[in-house]
Design an enzyme around this catalytic site. Structure first.
Site, short mmCIF file in Angstrom:
data_model
loop_
_atom_site.label_atom_id
_atom_site.label_comp_id
_atom_site.label_asym_id
_atom_site.label_seq_id
_atom_site.Cartn_x
_atom_site.Cartn_y
_atom_site.Cartn_z
CD GLN A 73 -2.97 -0.94 2.35
OE1 GLN A 73 -3.19 -1.95 3.00
NE2 GLN A 73 -3.54 0.20 2.65
CB SER A 122 2.98 -5.35 3.35
OG SER A 122 1.82 -5.50 4.12
CG LEU A 123 -1.09 -5.93 -1.40
CD1 LEU A 123 -2.24 -6.90 -1.31
CD2 LEU A 123 -1.52 -4.59 -1.93
NE ARG A 164 -2.41 -9.33 3.89
CZ ARG A 164 -1.81 -8.15 3.76
NH1 ARG A 164 -2.33 -7.24 2.94
NH2 ARG A 164 -0.70 -7.86 4.43
CG HIS A 196 2.83 -5.50 8.91
ND1 HIS A 196 2.74 -6.78 8.37
CD2 HIS A 196 2.63 -4.65 7.89
CE1 HIS A 196 2.50 -6.67 7.07
NE2 HIS A 196 2.42 -5.41 6.76
CD GLN A 204 2.50 -9.91 4.89
OE1 GLN A 204 1.40 -9.38 4.90
NE2 GLN A 204 3.11 -10.23 3.76
#
Length: 289
Positions: free
Chosen positions: A9, A87-88, A112, A194, A243
């Site tokens: 993101q 991340s994503l 998610r 996170h 994660q």
């Protein structure tokens, strides 16, 4: 060896993907497939929506996943020796190297994102980027605060993101300024990604991931949780779940990729944020050797 990096993101913009849609038959087909699978027009949000809508987690994650995977799929020279996603971006990387299908990745990312959005709406959390301090100082200040606040993204040397309860975030940012931080920037997000705040999402995501068909990876993927190369599907699944509450070890992942032979890095997605981070990490690693 060629490494390919997939962003998370923060790289989104209105109009993202529109040129791909117009100029590639395969891209157009995949964008239309995304609308069909999701049962709403994510392409309209991406191509001509508003930034206020696009920046919502439930849309941002889908938009970046779709754009990044399509960009890899239509490329003539996408043949990675190793990959990593921030991340994503791990989901984008895994779809790009066919660990799971584009459609299954869409379903996973949608799930998610919706889980994370719910938590964001129920708990007032936040994130901030801290520049100019050693990781150990930031870790120590977070550890000694009374609230929930943790290091969440080890992005580059002297660039670390912290994440947690908003009041704890404000206290820790104040303390870090006193400890000599060069700059602190509160991120425009409404969640504590996170961090332990995301713990309720793990069980739900794990159940969902276990329903999706995963293959072993054909090339190593350096996952955020361990910063180590992973190939086996069961390990990949486990790390995707972990994660949610674990820090993104991006700096450590890039260092390991360089150590294991990566000499070129290509960012696959909107923007070039990861390219900038990689240059900083590479220069710092060269000083150590």
């Amino acid at each position: 060896m060629k490494a390919y990096l997939f962003p998370g993101q923060g790289s989104q913009f209105i109009g993202m993907g529109k040129n791909l849609y117009k100029n590639s038959f395969l891209a157009k087909k995949l964008f239309q497939l995304a609308d069909d699978v999701l049962e709403f027009r994510i392409t309209s949000i991406m191509f001509e929506g508003t930034m206020d809508v696009l920046k919502q987690t439930k849309y941002t994650q889908l938009a970046i996943y779709i754009y990044s995977v399509i960009k890899a799929k239509i490329s003539n020279d996408f043949n990675p020796d190793m990959v990593a996603g921030h991340s994503l971006g791990e989901f984008s990387a895994l779809a790009a190297i066919n660990v799971f299908s584009f459609e299954n990745g869409l379903i996973l990312v949608n799930k998610r994102a919706s889980i994370m959005q719910k938590i964001c709406e129920s708990i007032h959390g936040g994130m901030a980027v801290v520049f100019g301090l050693d990781d150990s100082i930031i870790e120590d200040v977070c550890k000694n605060d009374s609230g929930i606040i943790v290091p969440s993204n080890y992005n580059a040397p002297e660039q670390l993101v912290i994440s947690g309860e908003y009041q704890a975030l404000k206290r820790v940012c104040f303390s870090l300024k006193e400890r000599g931080a060069k700059k602190i920037f509160i991120l425009p997000v409404h969640g504590a990604f996170h961090s332990p705040i995301m713990e309720p999402a793990k069980k739900e995501l794990k159940k969902f991931i276990n329903k999706i068909s995963f293959k072993d990876s054909k090339c190593p993927i350096y996952q955020n949780v361990t910063a180590q190369s992973v190939i086996k599907s069961n390990d990949i699944k486990k790390n995707l779940v972990e994660q949610l509450t674990s820090p993104v070890k991006w700096k450590q992942s890039i260092e390991n990729m360089i150590t294991h032979g990566a000499i070129s890095f290509t960012e696959v997605g909107p923007g070039n944020i990861l390219q900038g981070l990689t240059k900083k990490i590479s220069k710092n690693l060269a000083k150590k050797i």
